[in-house]
Design an enzyme around this catalytic site. Sequence first.
Site, PDB file in Angstrom:
ATOM      1  CB  CYS A 185      -9.789   4.625   0.590  1.00  0.00           C
ATOM      2  SG  CYS A 185      -8.243   5.103   1.399  1.00  0.00           S
ATOM      3  CB  THR A 186      -6.728  -0.089   1.937  1.00  0.00           C
ATOM      4  OG1 THR A 186      -5.686   0.858   1.669  1.00  0.00           O
ATOM      5  CG2 THR A 186      -6.941  -0.950   0.724  1.00  0.00           C
ATOM      6  CG  HIS A 187      -6.339   4.885   5.107  1.00  0.00           C
ATOM      7  ND1 HIS A 187      -5.643   4.653   3.960  1.00  0.00           N
ATOM      8  CD2 HIS A 187      -5.456   5.431   5.988  1.00  0.00           C
ATOM      9  CE1 HIS A 187      -4.386   5.053   4.123  1.00  0.00           C
ATOM     10  NE2 HIS A 187      -4.254   5.532   5.347  1.00  0.00           N
TER      11      HIS A 187
ATOM     12  CD  GLU B 274      -1.689   7.220   7.288  1.00  0.00           C
ATOM     13  OE1 GLU B 274      -0.815   8.058   7.075  1.00  0.00           O
ATOM     14  OE2 GLU B 274      -2.184   6.488   6.409  1.00  0.00           O
TER      15      GLU B 274
ATOM     16  CB  CYS C 153      -2.938   0.895  -2.451  1.00  0.00           C
ATOM     17  SG  CYS C 153      -3.038   2.662  -2.781  1.00  0.00           S
ATOM     18  CG  ASN C 154      -9.353   1.169  -3.211  1.00  0.00           C
ATOM     19  OD1 ASN C 154     -10.253   0.628  -3.809  1.00  0.00           O
ATOM     20  ND2 ASN C 154      -9.122   0.919  -1.934  1.00  0.00           N
ATOM     21  CB  THR C 155      -4.417   5.376  -5.209  1.00  0.00           C
ATOM     22  OG1 THR C 155      -5.272   5.818  -4.150  1.00  0.00           O
ATOM     23  CG2 THR C 155      -4.113   6.520  -6.133  1.00  0.00           C
TER      24      THR C 155
ATOM     25  CG  ASP D 292      -1.771   1.226   1.381  1.00  0.00           C
ATOM     26  OD1 ASP D 292      -2.349   1.650   0.370  1.00  0.00           O
ATOM     27  OD2 ASP D 292      -1.874   1.790   2.485  1.00  0.00           O
ATOM     28  CB  SER D 293       0.123   4.792  -0.447  1.00  0.00           C
ATOM     29  OG  SER D 293      -1.008   4.785   0.398  1.00  0.00           O
TER      30      SER D 293
ATOM     31  CE1 TYR E 170       2.747   5.517  -3.225  1.00  0.00           C
ATOM     32  CE2 TYR E 170       1.487   3.674  -4.080  1.00  0.00           C
ATOM     33  CZ  TYR E 170       2.685   4.199  -3.647  1.00  0.00           C
ATOM     34  OH  TYR E 170       3.805   3.411  -3.654  1.00  0.00           O
ATOM     35  N   GLY E 171      -2.872   9.182  -3.297  1.00  0.00           N
ATOM     36  CA  GLY E 171      -4.097   9.768  -3.838  1.00  0.00           C
ATOM     37  C   GLY E 171      -3.894  11.040  -4.653  1.00  0.00           C
TER      38      GLY E 171
HETATM   39  N1  DGL Z   1      -4.670   3.451   0.960  1.00  0.00           N
HETATM   40  C1  DGL Z   1      -4.820   4.284  -0.208  1.00  0.00           C
HETATM   41  C2  DGL Z   1      -5.943   3.763  -1.104  1.00  0.00           C
HETATM   42  O1  DGL Z   1      -6.527   2.745  -0.852  1.00  0.00           O
HETATM   43  C3  DGL Z   1      -5.161   5.710   0.127  1.00  0.00           C
HETATM   44  C4  DGL Z   1      -4.124   6.534   0.781  1.00  0.00           C
HETATM   45  C5  DGL Z   1      -3.282   7.366  -0.160  1.00  0.00           C
HETATM   46  O2  DGL Z   1      -3.762   8.344  -0.752  1.00  0.00           O
HETATM   47  O3  DGL Z   1      -2.123   7.027  -0.260  1.00  0.00           O
HETATM   48  O4  DGL Z   1      -6.269   4.385  -2.072  1.00  0.00           O
END
Ligand code: DGL
Length: 273
Positions: A192-194, A160, A79-81, A16-17, A48-49
């Site tokens: 988003c994985t958060h 976070e 990570c979705n991004t 993930d990011s 990463y977003g």
């Molecule tokens: N965990 C990232 C996702 O799922 C989001 C956090 C980021 O922007 O890095 O997209």
Amino acid sequence: MAESKLKATQPIGIFDSGIGGLTVANAIAKALPKEQLIYFGDTAHLPYGDKSPDSIKYYSIRIAQFLMQQNCKMIVVACNTASALAYETVKDFVGNRIPVIDVVEPVVEEILKDKKNKHIGVIATKGTIKSDIYAKKIKEKNKNLTVSSQATPLLASMIEEGFFNNKISRTIIFDYLSRPKIKKIDSLILACTHYPLIRKEVDEFYHGKIKIYDNAEVVAKKVAAVLKSAKLLSPTKNTNHKFFVSDYTKSFEESSRFFFPSKIKLAEAAIWK
Ligand code: DGL
């Protein structure tokens, strides 16, 4: 297939990011308690977003290479991004050496299974929303479905920093969910994985009336299915998990417990230095 040379006892690689992907790692650890996990959070490049597609592709390939050097039998892009912008690139890079799983396709498959879903909402980072990946993948399979998306860029850093299940997080979440674009949805993807950490608050906003999907458990189920069909489920228990970040800070280590409840130690893998 090169995959047949893999050993079931090799670890699963997850990246993930940052530390949000630990929600996916946690779900995998629960669903597959015998598997060893190698996690990599690219904290040096978080978030990463807001990054360009080219940067995300570049980072993702290097991380995939790192996970392969760690002898992983599979890579999970948690990570979705990165899934939206670099999944195809990572798959091209890895070839048929090991299976690669993203977090978007398993959720899309789940959405399509429930015929009651007609108008699906998506909340995510700017990068994921701009890619329109969920709408494209859902409509590719069923063009009668409506997908409405809303970028929610404050949420990942808010979570976070430990802001969830409190007054401040509720105000921000409720504000985003009240936006006109996603007003008439009957289901919502927390893309988003958060976001599994704010699932309760989202559900509260909708008074339990809409179906909510997040990446964690759905992706863990997919990982189990892919490993099973490739005969790569570990027969012996090895929970000697390793958690790497590209830039170590105490604060990341402290926040990591929100996402992965057992106490974990982060080690720095300085792949960019
Ligand atoms: N965990 C990232 C996702 O799922 C989001 C956090 C980021 O922007 O890095 O997209």
